[in-house]
Design a protein around this motif. Structure first.
Motif, short mmCIF file in Angstrom:
data_model
loop_
_atom_site.label_atom_id
_atom_site.label_comp_id
_atom_site.label_asym_id
_atom_site.label_seq_id
_atom_site.Cartn_x
_atom_site.Cartn_y
_atom_site.Cartn_z
N TRP A 120 0.86 -1.18 0.00
CA TRP A 120 0.00 0.00 0.00
C TRP A 120 0.89 1.22 0.00
O TRP A 120 1.72 1.40 0.91
CB TRP A 120 -0.89 0.03 1.23
CG TRP A 120 -2.07 -0.90 1.20
CD1 TRP A 120 -2.36 -1.85 0.27
CD2 TRP A 120 -3.12 -0.95 2.16
NE1 TRP A 120 -3.53 -2.50 0.60
CE2 TRP A 120 -4.01 -1.96 1.76
CE3 TRP A 120 -3.39 -0.25 3.33
CZ2 TRP A 120 -5.16 -2.29 2.47
CZ3 TRP A 120 -4.52 -0.56 4.06
CH2 TRP A 120 -5.41 -1.57 3.62
N LEU A 121 0.74 2.08 -1.00
CA LEU A 121 1.53 3.29 -1.11
C LEU A 121 0.66 4.52 -0.93
O LEU A 121 -0.45 4.59 -1.48
CB LEU A 121 2.20 3.36 -2.49
CG LEU A 121 3.19 2.25 -2.83
CD1 LEU A 121 3.66 2.39 -4.28
CD2 LEU A 121 4.37 2.26 -1.87
N VAL A 133 8.91 -0.28 -10.55
CA VAL A 133 9.78 -1.41 -10.17
C VAL A 133 8.94 -2.54 -9.57
O VAL A 133 9.18 -3.72 -9.85
CB VAL A 133 10.89 -0.96 -9.20
CG1 VAL A 133 11.73 -2.14 -8.74
CG2 VAL A 133 11.78 0.09 -9.87
N LEU A 134 7.95 -2.20 -8.75
CA LEU A 134 7.07 -3.23 -8.20
C LEU A 134 6.40 -4.01 -9.34
O LEU A 134 6.34 -5.24 -9.30
CB LEU A 134 6.02 -2.61 -7.27
CG LEU A 134 6.52 -2.06 -5.95
CD1 LEU A 134 5.44 -1.24 -5.26
CD2 LEU A 134 7.02 -3.17 -5.04
N TRP A 141 0.59 -3.87 -5.88
CA TRP A 141 0.56 -2.64 -5.10
C TRP A 141 -0.69 -1.85 -5.42
O TRP A 141 -1.34 -2.08 -6.44
CB TRP A 141 1.82 -1.79 -5.35
CG TRP A 141 1.90 -1.23 -6.74
CD1 TRP A 141 2.36 -1.86 -7.85
CD2 TRP A 141 1.46 0.06 -7.17
NE1 TRP A 141 2.26 -1.05 -8.94
CE2 TRP A 141 1.71 0.14 -8.55
CE3 TRP A 141 0.88 1.15 -6.52
CZ2 TRP A 141 1.40 1.28 -9.29
CZ3 TRP A 141 0.57 2.29 -7.26
CH2 TRP A 141 0.84 2.34 -8.63
N LYS A 142 -1.01 -0.93 -4.54
CA LYS A 142 -2.12 -0.01 -4.82
C LYS A 142 -1.90 1.28 -4.05
O LYS A 142 -1.21 1.30 -3.02
CB LYS A 142 -3.47 -0.62 -4.48
CG LYS A 142 -3.82 -0.68 -3.02
CD LYS A 142 -5.25 -1.21 -2.84
CE LYS A 142 -5.77 -0.96 -1.45
NZ LYS A 142 -7.17 -1.32 -1.32
N THR A 143 -2.46 2.33 -4.59
CA THR A 143 -2.41 3.63 -3.92
C THR A 143 -3.55 3.70 -2.91
O THR A 143 -4.69 3.37 -3.24
CB THR A 143 -2.57 4.78 -4.94
OG1 THR A 143 -1.54 4.65 -5.93
CG2 THR A 143 -2.46 6.14 -4.27
N VAL A 144 -3.21 4.11 -1.70
CA VAL A 144 -4.22 4.32 -0.66
C VAL A 144 -4.23 5.80 -0.34
O VAL A 144 -3.23 6.35 0.11
CB VAL A 144 -3.91 3.46 0.60
CG1 VAL A 144 -4.89 3.78 1.70
CG2 VAL A 144 -3.92 1.98 0.25
#
Length: 149
Positions: A120-121, A133-134, A141-144
């Motif tokens: 979580w970014l 890179v992920l 990954w996901k934006t929170v």
């Protein structure tokens, strides 16, 4: 923690949000962070500078601020930290493929790979080099987004 919980790795800004306001409330997740993100969150709490990491602490009154800083320095047991024995060698392997990646990002990718967790970014982190890179390294990954009143 329930066996059905999804493991997520939170970045430094989201870790601060969790400890101050409860980011994961209502989500069936188990939280993890990296050593580097944990260090940066602690440093922001203790030293402050008014940036996106220390800003939330400045909004608190003195007693709340002191309690919030202690919550970081004595990280809750339900927030996991990675085992460095498998993480460091994985970081070295990733660095061969991405030689310009800094330690913070190398660790995040390595922990994501080793745990199979979703990273979580925060919006700030999602705007950097880490998401690409992920993706390249097969880490979800996901934006929170942090909702402020």
């Amino acid at each position: 923690m329930p066996a059905t919980s999804e493991l997520v790795i939170v970045d430094d800004r989201l870790l601060i949000e969790e400890l101050l306001f409860g980011l994961a409330k209502g989500n069936d997740v188990a939280l993890c962070t990296t050593f580097y993100w944990y260090y940066r969150a602690c440093r922001a709490a203790v030293l402050g500078a008014g940036g996106h990491l220390s800003g939330p602490f400045q909004e608190l009154d003195n007693d709340e601020q002191e309690q919030a800083i202690l919550s970081l320095l004595e990280l809750r047991n339900d927030i996991e930290l990675p085992d460095s024995r498998p993480t460091v060698p994985r970081m070295a392997q990733i660095a061969k493929r991405h030689p310009r990646l800094n330690l913070l990002n190398l660790e995040a990718v390595a922990v994501g790979q080793l745990t199979g967790a979703t990273v979580w970014l925060s919006a700030e982190a999602a705007g950097g080099v880490l998401p690409d890179v992920l993706d390249q390294e097969g880490v979800t990954w996901k934006t929170v987004r942090i909702v402020t009143d």
